[in-house]
Design a protein around this motif. Structure first.
Motif, PDB file in Angstrom:
ATOM      1  N   ASP A   1     -11.085 -18.417   8.252  1.00 11.78           N
ATOM      2  CA  ASP A   1     -12.488 -18.097   8.501  1.00 11.78           C
ATOM      3  C   ASP A   1     -13.389 -18.947   7.612  1.00 11.78           C
ATOM      4  O   ASP A   1     -14.394 -19.519   8.060  1.00 11.78           O
ATOM      5  CB  ASP A   1     -12.715 -16.602   8.244  1.00 11.78           C
ATOM      6  N   SER A   2     -13.030 -19.069   6.336  1.00 15.44           N
ATOM      7  CA  SER A   2     -13.826 -19.865   5.399  1.00 15.44           C
ATOM      8  C   SER A   2     -13.909 -21.321   5.837  1.00 15.44           C
ATOM      9  O   SER A   2     -14.973 -21.952   5.753  1.00 15.44           O
ATOM     10  CB  SER A   2     -13.230 -19.782   3.992  1.00 15.44           C
ATOM     11  N   ALA A   3     -12.783 -21.883   6.278  1.00 17.87           N
ATOM     12  CA  ALA A   3     -12.773 -23.286   6.693  1.00 17.87           C
ATOM     13  C   ALA A   3     -13.739 -23.518   7.847  1.00 17.87           C
ATOM     14  O   ALA A   3     -14.464 -24.524   7.884  1.00 17.87           O
ATOM     15  CB  ALA A   3     -11.362 -23.709   7.078  1.00 17.87           C
ATOM     16  N   TYR A   4     -13.763 -22.587   8.793  1.00 15.66           N
ATOM     17  CA  TYR A   4     -14.671 -22.743   9.926  1.00 15.66           C
ATOM     18  C   TYR A   4     -16.120 -22.502   9.507  1.00 15.66           C
ATOM     19  O   TYR A   4     -17.022 -23.271   9.879  1.00 15.66           O
ATOM     20  CB  TYR A   4     -14.288 -21.802  11.062  1.00 15.66           C
ATOM     21  N   ARG A   5     -16.361 -21.466   8.722  1.00 16.27           N
ATOM     22  CA  ARG A   5     -17.741 -21.161   8.311  1.00 16.27           C
ATOM     23  C   ARG A   5     -18.378 -22.326   7.566  1.00 16.27           C
ATOM     24  O   ARG A   5     -19.517 -22.703   7.830  1.00 16.27           O
ATOM     25  CB  ARG A   5     -17.767 -19.929   7.409  1.00 16.27           C
ATOM     26  N   VAL A   6     -17.648 -22.875   6.632  1.00 12.31           N
ATOM     27  CA  VAL A   6     -18.188 -23.966   5.819  1.00 12.31           C
ATOM     28  C   VAL A   6     -18.259 -25.257   6.636  1.00 12.31           C
ATOM     29  O   VAL A   6     -19.278 -25.952   6.657  1.00 12.31           O
ATOM     30  CB  VAL A   6     -17.338 -24.168   4.552  1.00 12.31           C
ATOM     31  N   GLY A   7     -17.182 -25.576   7.319  1.00  6.78           N
ATOM     32  CA  GLY A   7     -17.151 -26.810   8.088  1.00  6.78           C
ATOM     33  C   GLY A   7     -18.165 -26.840   9.211  1.00  6.78           C
ATOM     34  O   GLY A   7     -18.759 -27.888   9.508  1.00  6.78           O
TER      35      GLY A   7
END
Length: 365
Positions: free
Chosen positions: A323-329
């Motif tokens: 989730d973090s990878a998608y939110r930030v990216g």
């Protein structure tokens, strides 16, 4: 009449070439390539891996077969293309090269966002945190002897290639061991995303209490630190110290190890050569890794016991880190698309010469 006949003959001979050229489809312009490394099952609709949030969130519905790569490419109508490389530097290098040489795509202005999970150094960050990197360092290309056979004054049995002792000076530059990303672009991406709120869970909160240090105990956050890429999934406090020392040595003291992955030097090697071939701009690459696990055992466990419980999809922060990878990216991707009129030809955060700039130490809010 003879001249007219010759003209007709010339036109007839030329017509197949004219027709062929007219029928050659225009290359598909790509604005952003999102690079994931694995998917658990299907691309949509089940437990996610690194790719699924991107497929669903970016509506990557157009499929392009890539038989020379690990996985087909998927694309949307906005110019975002996604690929899955497969695990390990070799698969990553092969997949990126297959895409980069595919004649259907124009990648000359494309930005590349590698977005995956990794193991974080608890001295630097916490579970679920997101790390932007300037330095990508290979952890495979070396000499090695079993540490039980090493001289007692050696810190490790791992020796730089073409050297005789660990961390022997002067360091020799070896192609494919160290890649330095465009610091201006990394500055921009970090500044744009540093305040993105990342998911936290009761399980993450409980697990981070088992590690010493202020950063290990923090709720997930966005930070700046460097990346060790190695095909071996290593684990434990002693190898963590090797990772810190190895990154410091290979970057001549400029880099500080923060997170590990298994593919990024393979990706960077292909992009470097694709740039040499005029296919891509390797200064337009960003690498984001989010912490699915700590790279060492918690208090009360041995390294072997900790490794035994460290399995894919069973990491303490597996789903939150995806989730973090998608939110930030996605913040970066949205910005590039929204400002494409400027970002196509001039990178955000770049100097007029688009130079990479100088190395930076890890940055934390």
């Amino acid at each position: 009449m003879r001249s007219f006949s010759l003209l007709l003959l010339a036109a007839a001979l030329a017509s197949p070439f004219v027709s062929s050229a007219a029928q050659t489809p225009a290359k598909i312009p790509v604005k952003v390539v999102v690079v994931a490394m694995f998917e658990v099952g299907n691309d949509t609709g089940d437990m996610p891996g690194e790719f699924q949030h991107w497929v669903e969130g970016e509506h990557l519905t157009k499929r392009f077969a890539l038989p020379a790569a690990y996985h087909d490419a998927l694309m949307n109508d906005d110019g975002v293309l996604g690929i899955v490389t497969g695990v390990g530097t070799a698969r990553a290098a092969a997949t990126v090269m297959a895409l980069g040489t595919d004649p259907r795509f124009d990648l000359t202005h494309a930005y590349w966002l590698v977005a995956g999970i990794g193991g974080i150094d608890p001295q630097v960050g916490s579970l679920g945190s997101a790390v932007w990197s300037d330095w990508i360092v290979d952890g495979d290309i070396a000499h090695e002897i079993d540490p039980r056979e090493a001289p007692k004054d050696w810190k490790t049995g791992y020796v730089p290639l073409r050297k005789s002792t660990p961390y022997e000076e002067p360091r020799t530059d070896e192609n494919g061991i160290v890649f330095h990303l465009n610091t201006g672009l990394v500055d921009w991406a970090y500044g744009l995303t540093r305040n993105v709120k990342l998911p936290d869970t009761a399980e993450i909160r409980e697990r981070r209490q088992d590690f010493a240090g202020e950063n290990a105990k923090r709720p997930p956050f966005v930070l700046r630190g460097d990346n060790l890429s190695a095909g071996t999934f290593w684990h434990g406090k002693m190898l963590n110290q090797w990772a810190r020392d190895w990154v410091k040595y290979q970057t001549n003291g400029a880099g500080t190890y923060a997170i590990c992955g298994m593919e990024d030097t393979g990706t960077m090697q292909s992009l470097t050569w694709l740039e040499r071939a005029g296919k891509v701009d390797a200064k337009r690459v960003l690498i984001l890794r989010t912490a699915s696990n700590y790279d060492q055992q918690r208090q009360g466990l041995s390294a072997a016991e900790s490794l035994a419980e460290t399995k894919i999809t069973k990491y303490g922060a597996f789903l939150p880190s995806l989730d973090s990878a998608y939110r930030v990216g996605d913040v970066v991707v949205r910005s590039l698309l929204s400002n494409w009129a400027q970002d196509r030809d001039r990178m955000p955060g770049a100097t007029p010469e688009m130079s990479p700039g100088s190395a930076k130490k890890p940055t934390q809010p």
